[in-house]
Design a protein around this motif. Structure first.
Motif, mmCIF file in Angstrom:
data_model
loop_
_atom_site.group_PDB
_atom_site.id
_atom_site.type_symbol
_atom_site.label_atom_id
_atom_site.label_comp_id
_atom_site.label_asym_id
_atom_site.label_seq_id
_atom_site.Cartn_x
_atom_site.Cartn_y
_atom_site.Cartn_z
ATOM 1 N N LEU A 72 -9.271 5.332 2.545
ATOM 2 C CA LEU A 72 -7.718 4.843 1.902
ATOM 3 C C LEU A 72 -7.069 5.765 1.324
ATOM 4 O O LEU A 72 -5.701 5.571 1.476
ATOM 5 N N ALA A 76 -3.299 6.608 2.547
ATOM 6 C CA ALA A 76 -2.046 6.788 1.463
ATOM 7 C C ALA A 76 -1.373 7.856 1.324
ATOM 8 O O ALA A 76 -0.046 8.105 1.455
ATOM 9 N N LEU A 108 -5.338 -0.523 -1.197
ATOM 10 C CA LEU A 108 -4.033 0.127 -0.882
ATOM 11 C C LEU A 108 -2.729 -0.194 -1.724
ATOM 12 O O LEU A 108 -1.986 0.823 -2.102
ATOM 13 N N VAL A 119 1.450 -2.777 5.196
ATOM 14 C CA VAL A 119 -0.028 -2.932 5.348
ATOM 15 C C VAL A 119 -0.419 -4.272 6.094
ATOM 16 O O VAL A 119 0.019 -5.412 5.870
#
Length: 222
Positions: A72, A76, A108, A119
């Motif tokens: 993650l 990002a 996130l 997302v």
């Protein structure tokens, strides 16, 4: 060593070597299939979508585990650097340790500062093959970056490319992973390549079918 004994050993060694070669063919397929399509995050190409593949969350079911957190964080970073616009988090929404995609999406947005409108969560990515196939068939993704750790990346990239996604792999960080863990996961992935090849050969349908989902297209349109 006598000539007769050498011949006996050779007769034993040849079938063993053939068996090892045959057992390694699926792994070779995933390795060769991903050649030229695996990149460190700093050298990743651009794509509208980055797909993050799920894995275990913490025992309390509230946070991503160390490997998932690394994936993650890398995703990002790709969004912040402008190399991707939308994140599809794909995992098991009813996993033994918790709802992987929901935890991924929350991490996130709440911890890593990714816009929630960027997302999209797929709760039915039950394994790597399903995640790739559903990304293509359900979410309509034709090109994507795939984020996972190095031991898993070739298999993920090859499977996604097999189902029709122009996939480029990005190696996820794994700051809390010790050498023993990485060795065990690499060995597991070597074995998992056999299932991957079999799924690809027989064009296995996803474990769960879903109608087309406009979530990714809508996020890109914002």
């Amino acid at each position: 060593m006598s000539r007769c004994r050498r011949r006996r050993l050779l007769r034993l060694a040849v079938p063993v070597m053939i068996a090892l070669l045959l057992a390694s063919l699926p792994w070779l397929w995933t390795t060769v299939g991903a050649r030229g399509h695996v990149h460190p995050a700093a050298q990743a190409p651009t794509a509208d979508v980055v797909i993050v593949l799920g894995t275990a969350v913490t025992e309390d079911g509230r946070q991503p585990g160390v490997r998932l957190a690394g994936r993650l964080e890398t995703a990002a970073e790709l969004v912040r650097s402008g190399k991707a616009r939308v994140v599809l988090v794909s995992g098991d929404g009813a996993g033994e340790s918790g709802d992987e995609p929901a935890i991924m999406a929350a991490h996130l947005t709440e911890q890593l500062g990714v816009d929630a409108q960027r997302v999209v969560a797929d709760p039915h990515g039950l394994d790597t093959y399903d995640s790739c196939l559903r990304a293509r068939q359900v979410y309509g993704i034709e090109r994507a970056l795939i984020v996972t750790q190095s031991y898993h990346l070739s298999r993920a990239v090859t499977l996604c490319r097999h189902v029709g996604i122009d996939a480029e792999g990005v190696t996820a960080r794994c700051s809390g992973c010790d050498t023993g863990l990485l060795v065990r996961k690499a060995a597991r992935d070597y074995l998992a390549s056999g299932k991957a090849a079999w799924d690809a050969i027989r064009d296995r349908p996803p474990a769960l079918t879903s109608p087309a989902d406009p979530g990714v297209a809508d996020a890109l349109a914002r």
